[in-house]
Design a protein around this motif. Sequence first.
Motif, mmCIF file in Angstrom:
data_model
loop_
_atom_site.group_PDB
_atom_site.id
_atom_site.type_symbol
_atom_site.label_atom_id
_atom_site.label_comp_id
_atom_site.label_asym_id
_atom_site.label_seq_id
_atom_site.Cartn_x
_atom_site.Cartn_y
_atom_site.Cartn_z
ATOM 1 N N ALA A 1 50.926 1.439 -25.167
ATOM 2 C CA ALA A 1 50.076 0.359 -24.634
ATOM 3 C C ALA A 1 49.957 -0.782 -25.642
ATOM 4 O O ALA A 1 50.087 -1.960 -25.285
ATOM 5 N N TYR A 2 49.729 -0.450 -26.900
ATOM 6 C CA TYR A 2 49.594 -1.475 -27.927
ATOM 7 C C TYR A 2 50.893 -2.270 -28.104
ATOM 8 O O TYR A 2 50.878 -3.504 -28.160
ATOM 9 N N LEU A 3 52.007 -1.564 -28.201
ATOM 10 C CA LEU A 3 53.284 -2.235 -28.427
ATOM 11 C C LEU A 3 53.661 -3.141 -27.263
ATOM 12 O O LEU A 3 54.160 -4.252 -27.473
ATOM 13 N N GLU A 4 53.433 -2.686 -26.043
ATOM 14 C CA GLU A 4 53.758 -3.502 -24.872
ATOM 15 C C GLU A 4 52.937 -4.786 -24.843
ATOM 16 O O GLU A 4 53.441 -5.845 -24.461
ATOM 17 N N GLU A 5 51.678 -4.696 -25.263
ATOM 18 C CA GLU A 5 50.816 -5.883 -25.265
ATOM 19 C C GLU A 5 51.100 -6.783 -26.463
ATOM 20 O O GLU A 5 51.319 -7.981 -26.327
ATOM 21 N N SER A 6 51.111 -6.207 -27.642
ATOM 22 C CA SER A 6 51.172 -6.995 -28.873
ATOM 23 C C SER A 6 52.552 -7.555 -29.192
ATOM 24 O O SER A 6 52.661 -8.541 -29.921
ATOM 25 N N PHE A 7 53.598 -6.918 -28.690
ATOM 26 C CA PHE A 7 54.944 -7.373 -29.014
ATOM 27 C C PHE A 7 55.725 -7.801 -27.766
ATOM 28 O O PHE A 7 56.952 -7.773 -27.758
#
Length: 180
Positions: free
Chosen positions: A39-45
Amino acid sequence: MEITINRATRQDIRTLQEIGTTTFLETFAEVNSEQDMKAYLEESFSIAKLTAELENKDSQLYFALYEGRVIGYLKINLGQAQTEKQGLDALEIERIYVLKEFHRQKVGQLLYQKAIDIAYEIKATYVWLGVWEKNHRALAFYEKNGFVTFDQHIFRLGSDEQTDLMMKKVLSGVGESAIA
């Protein structure tokens, strides 16, 4: 080992996405759930998020290159781009990440020095950052470089709320060269 530091541009978006996700996974995958990391990687990157960062006049991104290969990167924020409003006389180091195979080779120190040099160029009175309280390697790095904890805030990684320690370093002799 000769390392160069180059500013990232809009044309570097895919390279930025790759180095960002790779280094974040290397650093945090073992201590976070796969779902929260995804979830973090999809949003932040995402391409949209990285494009906005590269186009923000108050943010700057730099790559560390070794033999033409991107091995780490730095993101700094000034003015309104700071993730927490600290003042117009501050520079935020939002990210310094280095590929695991290049740890202990002074790459992080070179990226850090780039941020400090810019802070002196813009006559910032201090540099600040947030670092996860359980990232002992990063905490030791910043303490070694003269940072002290002044506050804390919540960092959301997916559904997990984590505590970041906010650290800062007051710059002496603003306007002088950062390198003696």
